[in-house]
Every structure is written in structure tokens, then in C-alpha cells.
Design an enzyme around this catalytic site. Structure first.
Site, PDB file in Angstrom:
ATOM      1  N   ASN A  13       0.882  -1.178   0.000  1.00  0.00           N
ATOM      2  CA  ASN A  13       0.000   0.000   0.000  1.00  0.00           C
ATOM      3  C   ASN A  13       0.914   1.221   0.000  1.00  0.00           C
ATOM      4  O   ASN A  13       1.512   1.543   1.025  1.00  0.00           O
ATOM      5  CB  ASN A  13      -0.894  -0.015   1.252  1.00  0.00           C
ATOM      6  CG  ASN A  13      -1.669   1.283   1.402  1.00  0.00           C
ATOM      7  OD1 ASN A  13      -1.838   2.040   0.437  1.00  0.00           O
ATOM      8  ND2 ASN A  13      -2.152   1.555   2.612  1.00  0.00           N
ATOM      9  N   TRP A  14       0.992   1.857  -1.144  1.00  0.00           N
ATOM     10  CA  TRP A  14       1.935   2.980  -1.266  1.00  0.00           C
ATOM     11  C   TRP A  14       1.424   4.262  -0.618  1.00  0.00           C
ATOM     12  O   TRP A  14       2.155   5.228  -0.489  1.00  0.00           O
ATOM     13  CB  TRP A  14       2.247   3.231  -2.745  1.00  0.00           C
ATOM     14  CG  TRP A  14       3.261   2.284  -3.303  1.00  0.00           C
ATOM     15  CD1 TRP A  14       3.843   1.229  -2.657  1.00  0.00           C
ATOM     16  CD2 TRP A  14       3.820   2.311  -4.626  1.00  0.00           C
ATOM     17  NE1 TRP A  14       4.731   0.599  -3.496  1.00  0.00           N
ATOM     18  CE2 TRP A  14       4.739   1.249  -4.711  1.00  0.00           C
ATOM     19  CE3 TRP A  14       3.628   3.134  -5.746  1.00  0.00           C
ATOM     20  CZ2 TRP A  14       5.470   0.987  -5.867  1.00  0.00           C
ATOM     21  CZ3 TRP A  14       4.353   2.869  -6.898  1.00  0.00           C
ATOM     22  CH2 TRP A  14       5.268   1.803  -6.957  1.00  0.00           C
ATOM     23  N   LYS A  15       0.133   4.300  -0.290  1.00  0.00           N
ATOM     24  CA  LYS A  15      -0.470   5.523   0.280  1.00  0.00           C
ATOM     25  C   LYS A  15      -0.210   6.698  -0.668  1.00  0.00           C
ATOM     26  O   LYS A  15      -0.248   6.504  -1.885  1.00  0.00           O
ATOM     27  CB  LYS A  15       0.072   5.789   1.684  1.00  0.00           C
ATOM     28  CG  LYS A  15       0.086   4.543   2.554  1.00  0.00           C
ATOM     29  CD  LYS A  15       0.375   4.837   3.987  1.00  0.00           C
ATOM     30  CE  LYS A  15       0.551   3.541   4.744  1.00  0.00           C
ATOM     31  NZ  LYS A  15       0.258   3.650   6.140  1.00  0.00           N
ATOM     32  N   HIS A  99      -9.506   1.420   4.647  1.00  0.00           N
ATOM     33  CA  HIS A  99      -8.237   1.608   5.370  1.00  0.00           C
ATOM     34  C   HIS A  99      -8.464   2.567   6.536  1.00  0.00           C
ATOM     35  O   HIS A  99      -9.237   3.530   6.416  1.00  0.00           O
ATOM     36  CB  HIS A  99      -7.170   2.156   4.410  1.00  0.00           C
ATOM     37  CG  HIS A  99      -5.796   2.072   4.985  1.00  0.00           C
ATOM     38  ND1 HIS A  99      -5.340   2.975   5.924  1.00  0.00           N
ATOM     39  CD2 HIS A  99      -4.787   1.188   4.789  1.00  0.00           C
ATOM     40  CE1 HIS A  99      -4.103   2.637   6.275  1.00  0.00           C
ATOM     41  NE2 HIS A  99      -3.749   1.562   5.605  1.00  0.00           N
ATOM     42  N   GLU A 101      -6.796   4.908   7.620  1.00  0.00           N
ATOM     43  CA  GLU A 101      -6.497   6.321   7.310  1.00  0.00           C
ATOM     44  C   GLU A 101      -7.684   6.969   6.607  1.00  0.00           C
ATOM     45  O   GLU A 101      -7.913   8.179   6.757  1.00  0.00           O
ATOM     46  CB  GLU A 101      -5.213   6.402   6.463  1.00  0.00           C
ATOM     47  CG  GLU A 101      -3.985   6.093   7.307  1.00  0.00           C
ATOM     48  CD  GLU A 101      -2.765   5.640   6.522  1.00  0.00           C
ATOM     49  OE1 GLU A 101      -2.739   5.784   5.286  1.00  0.00           O
ATOM     50  OE2 GLU A 101      -1.827   5.130   7.164  1.00  0.00           O
ATOM     51  N   GLU A 170      -5.582  -4.890  10.455  1.00  0.00           N
ATOM     52  CA  GLU A 170      -4.572  -3.848  10.646  1.00  0.00           C
ATOM     53  C   GLU A 170      -4.840  -3.087  11.941  1.00  0.00           C
ATOM     54  O   GLU A 170      -5.645  -2.139  11.957  1.00  0.00           O
ATOM     55  CB  GLU A 170      -4.629  -2.862   9.478  1.00  0.00           C
ATOM     56  CG  GLU A 170      -4.337  -3.476   8.130  1.00  0.00           C
ATOM     57  CD  GLU A 170      -3.674  -2.469   7.202  1.00  0.00           C
ATOM     58  OE1 GLU A 170      -2.574  -2.754   6.728  1.00  0.00           O
ATOM     59  OE2 GLU A 170      -4.230  -1.380   6.980  1.00  0.00           O
ATOM     60  N   GLY A 176       2.282   2.259  10.542  1.00  0.00           N
ATOM     61  CA  GLY A 176       3.233   3.348  10.357  1.00  0.00           C
ATOM     62  C   GLY A 176       3.926   3.780  11.641  1.00  0.00           C
ATOM     63  O   GLY A 176       4.547   4.840  11.694  1.00  0.00           O
ATOM     64  N   SER A 216       3.199  -2.212  10.203  1.00  0.00           N
ATOM     65  CA  SER A 216       4.653  -2.265  10.372  1.00  0.00           C
ATOM     66  C   SER A 216       5.243  -3.638  10.061  1.00  0.00           C
ATOM     67  O   SER A 216       6.241  -4.029  10.664  1.00  0.00           O
ATOM     68  CB  SER A 216       5.060  -1.778  11.767  1.00  0.00           C
ATOM     69  OG  SER A 216       4.662  -0.422  11.939  1.00  0.00           O
ATOM     70  N   GLY A 237       2.725  -1.159   4.152  1.00  0.00           N
ATOM     71  CA  GLY A 237       2.865   0.248   3.775  1.00  0.00           C
ATOM     72  C   GLY A 237       4.318   0.599   3.545  1.00  0.00           C
ATOM     73  O   GLY A 237       4.882   0.371   2.471  1.00  0.00           O
ATOM     74  N   GLY A 238       4.968   1.140   4.568  1.00  0.00           N
ATOM     75  CA  GLY A 238       6.340   1.649   4.469  1.00  0.00           C
ATOM     76  C   GLY A 238       7.313   0.729   3.739  1.00  0.00           C
ATOM     77  O   GLY A 238       8.021   1.161   2.818  1.00  0.00           O
TER      78      GLY A 238
HETATM   79  C1  PEP Z   1      -0.819   0.171   5.761  1.00  0.00           C
HETATM   80  O1  PEP Z   1      -0.764   1.307   5.336  1.00  0.00           O
HETATM   81  O2  PEP Z   1      -1.756  -0.559   5.450  1.00  0.00           O
HETATM   82  C2  PEP Z   1       0.280  -0.299   6.617  1.00  0.00           C
HETATM   83  C3  PEP Z   1       0.188  -1.464   7.180  1.00  0.00           C
HETATM   84  O3  PEP Z   1       1.332   0.546   6.775  1.00  0.00           O
HETATM   85  P1  PEP Z   1       2.755   0.216   7.490  1.00  0.00           P
HETATM   86  O4  PEP Z   1       3.213  -1.104   6.933  1.00  0.00           O
HETATM   87  O5  PEP Z   1       3.651   1.337   7.096  1.00  0.00           O
HETATM   88  O6  PEP Z   1       2.485   0.136   8.945  1.00  0.00           O
END
Ligand code: PEP
Length: 258
Positions: A13-15, A99, A101, A170, A176, A216, A237-238
Site C-alpha cells: 500500500n503505497w499511500k 483503510h 487512514e 490492521e 506506520g 509495520s 505500507g512503508g
Molecule cells: C498500511 O498502510 O496498510 C500499513 C500497514 O502501513 P505500514 O506497513 O507502514 O504500517
């Protein structure tokens, strides 16, 4: 993971990161590093403007491209929004729905449910995100909260459609933040999610549904998380913004399972 009964999926997930040009460059590099194993499905969910570049770059590979959101309506006066059939035409296979966010920006459970149905009607795969806040975890209401989110997200989704759905657990406190749920914590909730699906549908459907962990996940903790029976992959994500780290996570998904 349990590859006998269900698919493993490693999805990025590049956001709101990377431009179309950066997308092209990154994915070309990734293509050269992609593990040869065929155990898991791979996806990149990217910003809407990057979808064409991503689809072009990943053509003739086993990597699917996804969107990070969509509108529940098929068309009309929704300035700035994107409908599921537009994503199909652009070459998408997946859409992240609900999500945390986006929920924090005001998306309700009813919105999530309408989007899940729109995505399924367009024959795309919704990656439906659920998760508790730190406060909810500390109050001991994680499983009730997540059961409510799932029941609501899947309201009106029939047995013929549920087979396409992917669920991503999640925990909000882990997204994040660098704080990962322990493999046992993540497994406990993913197992509870499967039990909710069993109650809503049946044992066969529950056994076949793909449930991801997100929060994470990285190249260091992926192996242990993915070794758990009810964790069928990751929403990342990251670490999905770094080709080397993402490849290592895919390799962790190629570990032998029982
Ligand atoms: C996400 O955005 O779905 C996510 C899990 O981010 P991260 O891996 O950066 O925690």
C-alpha cells in the site's frame, strides 16, 4: 499461512507516495529482483494517477495492481472521485477498502459496505481493512469491535461473492508506527476473524478466505508473522516503498508450511 486451502497475498500500500515516473522506475527495478517462487500472489496498491504506469510496468508478470480507494457509485456528479469500473478499465485487480487512514477522514462502516459491494460488482478484489485502536485493545474489546466491522463491511455480500474478498487485519496502533503486533497477537485476531466468517457463511468459506496482517510488517518480522496458520499474507505500507525490503517479505511468504 495454509496454502492447502487458501491463497497467500503480499500486497503493498503505497499511500500518497511516488509519482507516475517514480512508479515506472521503481517497478522496473522490482521486476528485475522479483523472486521466482510461485507460492504467493503479489500486488501493489498505488495512487490513482500511478495506476497506468504500474499496469504497464507489470504487464505479463504475476503482479496485480490495485487502487487505494474507490467511490461506491457507478458514475455521476462526484467530482474528484473514481468508480470501480474505471479501475477495471485501467487494469486494476484489487482495491483497498476501509483503510483506517480513510476511516479517520470520515469513512463510515456503511460507506465501507457500499464500496465493498461496488468493488465486487465490478469483479475486482476488495482488500477490506479492519482494526482496533490502542484504546479499544486496552479496554479488551478488540474482537467484538472487529467482528462488528466485518459484519458491517460484508452486509449483503452473498456466498457467490465472498470468495473474492480479502480481509486485512490492521491494528491502528501498529500502522506506520514501527510497533508490530506480536505474531501471537496477530494470529489470535486473524483466527477470530475466520470464526466470524464461519458464523456468517460456513466452514468451507472460512477456511478458504485470505486474511492478511498489516501494521509495520517488514523484512525482519515477516517470516514469523507469516508462519502463523491464520495469517495468509501482508498488507504492507512503508516497507513496500523499498524494493529490496518488499522482495524479502515475498521471500518470507515462500517459506515451507505444513
Ligand atoms: C498500511 O498502510 O496498510 C500499513 C500497514 O502501513 P505500514 O506497513 O507502514 O504500517
Amino acid at each position: 499461512m495454509n496454502r492447502k486451502y487458501r491463497k497467500t497475498l503480499i500486497a503493498g500500500n503505497w499511500k500518497m507516495n511516488k509519482t507516475p515516473s517514480e512508479t515506472k522506475q521503481f517497478l522496473m527495478e522490482f521486476k528485475g529482483m522479483m523472486p521466482k517462487g510461485r507460492w504467493c500472489d503479489i500486488a501493489f496498491c498505488v495512487p490513482a494517477v500511478c495506476i497506468p504506469a504500474a499496469v504497464r510496468a507489470m504487464r505479463e508478470t504475476r503482479v496485480g495492481i490495485g487502487a487505494e480507494n474507490c467511490n461506491a457509485n457507478a458514475s455521476g456528479a462526484y467530482t474528484g472521485e473514481i468508480a470501480a469500473n474505471m479501475l477495471v478499465d485501467a487494469g486494476c485487480k484489487y482495491v483497498i477498502v476501509g483503510h483506517s487512514e480513510r476511516r479517520a477522514m470520515g469513512e463510515t462502516d456503511a460507506d465501507v459496505n457500499a464500496k465493498v459491494k461496488a468493488v465486487l460488482d465490478a469483479d475486482l478484489v476488495p482488500i477490506v481493512c479492519v482494526g482496533e485502536s490502542l484504546e479499544q485493545r486496552e479496554l479488551g474489546i478488540t474482537e467484538e469491535w472487529i467482528a462488528m466491522q466485518i459484519k458491517s463491511a460484508l452486509n449483503g455480500v452473498g456466498e457467490n461473492k465472498i470468495k473474492k474478498v480479502v480481509i486485512a487485519y490492521e491494528p491502528i496502533w501498529a500502522i506506520g508506527t514501527g510497533k508490530t503486533a506480536t505474531p501471537d497477537q496477530a494470529e489470535e485476531v486473524c483466527c477470530a476473524i475466520r470464526a466470524v466468517i464461519r458464523k456468517l457463511y460456513d466452514a468451507k468459506i472460512a477456511r478458504a478466505i485470505t486474511i492478511l496482517y498489516g501494521g509495520s510488517m517488514n523484512e525482519k518480522n515477516a517470516f514469523e508473522l507469516l508462519a502463523k496458520l491464520d495469517i495468509d499474507g501482508g498488507l504492507i505500507g512503508g516497507a513496500s516503498l523499498d524494493a529490496e525490503k518488499f522482495v524479502k517479505i515475498i521471500e518470507a511468504a515462500n517459506q515451507p508450511t505444513t
